[in-house]
Write an enzyme that holds these catalytic residues in place. Structure first.
Site, short mmCIF file in Angstrom:
data_model
loop_
_atom_site.label_atom_id
_atom_site.label_comp_id
_atom_site.label_asym_id
_atom_site.label_seq_id
_atom_site.Cartn_x
_atom_site.Cartn_y
_atom_site.Cartn_z
N HIS A 79 0.84 -1.21 0.00
CA HIS A 79 0.00 0.00 0.00
C HIS A 79 0.88 1.25 0.00
CE1 HIS A 79 -3.35 2.65 1.58
NE2 HIS A 79 -2.29 3.29 2.05
N GLU A 80 1.86 1.29 0.88
CA GLU A 80 2.73 2.47 0.97
C GLU A 80 3.58 2.64 -0.30
OE1 GLU A 80 2.35 4.68 3.19
OE2 GLU A 80 0.94 3.46 4.32
N HIS B 282 1.84 4.48 -3.09
CA HIS B 282 1.91 5.95 -3.03
C HIS B 282 3.17 6.45 -3.74
CE1 HIS B 282 -1.54 6.36 -0.53
NE2 HIS B 282 -1.00 5.84 0.56
#
Length: 303
Positions: A144-145, A148
């Site tokens: 998820h990170e 980004h």
């Protein structure tokens, strides 16, 4: 906006929102600087130098400031082999360069990514997160990170947040400086100067709403693309449920310290429950995120 060679699924909705946000933020920035130049005619070079300097400082140093504020400390593979191993696997899956890896000594279970680009990216997990999650759950959070970073929305959020910071500074300086008190009612220049706090406050409010709208969408986008990359939506859903549930057991003092950085975190330290609070929240609700992951899991399980 996303790197062509990254295997993270492109998100046209996110790209469109980032472009729109940057356009409106740029428009507000021009309006704010224009008002300052018009009011402070004799000092317009100073205004341009200060606002330009603040923008450059925000763009180049905000990731370091945020990482420092959240207590991130870079670690080696020997210090944190499990964390480095998980990020190595995600980078191999996504065909991305490995970011700097850091750990924050905090019992608040969370993770975040900062950096202007893939080359300057830093991914950090707290000790509370590393202690509570299973390996597949940790990979889901880190994917998820890394999303980004791949979509470069971290850089866009950094630039977009600058206007709110600048407008907030101007508002405070104007109010604390007593511009309104020192201005005479029959002085046209004084009346115009009195408008500076009001205009700055309006610009701050609009930029705040724009960044919040983008922030909520980018979190859903990161959940979606991370789940598609790893092929395990259920692991990310499990991590979300576990981390959100653990927040209630963290001391309020620790959560308050983390709250200013909510926009960066995987899960906010405080989740808004009221309708107005949700409008101003930096993240979508847990229900929205789990519902999206459940639909993805159903789609991936179909033959």
């Amino acid at each position: 906006m996303a790197r062509a060679r990254s295997r993270y699924a492109p998100d046209r909705g996110l790209t469109a929102r980032m472009v729109s946000t940057m356009f409106f933020i740029g428009l507000l920035y021009v309006v704010l600087v224009g008002v300052l130049v018009a009011v402070l005619r004799g000092a317009w070079p100073v205004v341009l130098i200060i606002t330009g300097g603040l923008f450059v400082a925000q763009f180049w140093f905000s990731d370091r400031i945020a990482a420092y504020g959240m207590g991130a400390r870079e670690v080696t593979p020997q210090e944190e082999p499990a964390l480095h191993g998980a990020i190595d696997r995600i980078c191999a899956l996504a065909d991305m360069s490995k970011p700097r890896v850091a750990v924050a000594r905090s019992d608040v279970p969370n993770a975040f990514a900062t950096g202007r680009s893939e080359k300057t990216a830093l991914v950090c997990a707290t000790t509370g997160l590393l202690r509570r999650l299973e390996p597949d759950e940790l990979e889901g959070v880190l994917a998820h990170e890394m999303s980004h970073v791949a979509h470069r929305d971290v850089a866009v959020m950094t630039i977009a947040s600058f206007l709110g910071v600048l407008a907030g500074i101007i508002t405070r300086v104007a109010l604390w400086g007593g511009l309104a008190r020192n201005s005479r009612g029959n002085d046209p220049a004084g009346v115009v100067i009195m408008l500076i706090p009001l205009i700055s406050a309006v610009v701050y409010a609009l930029s705040f709403l724009l960044t919040r709208l983008l922030s909520r969408y980018r979190e859903l986008s990161a959940d979606r693309t991370a789940a598609l990359l790893t092929g395990r939506p259920s692991s990310l859903a499990s991590a979300l449920t576990k981390v959100s549930g653990q927040m209630a057991r963290i001391p309020t003092e620790d959560l308050r310290k983390a709250e200013p950085y909510n926009a960066f975190y995987f899960v906010p330290a405080f989740a808004a429950k009221e309708s107005l609070g949700r409008l101003l929240s930096s993240h979508p609700t847990l229900e929205q995120r789990l519902d999206q992951l459940a639909r993805l899991s159903t789609g991936l399980s179909r033959p």
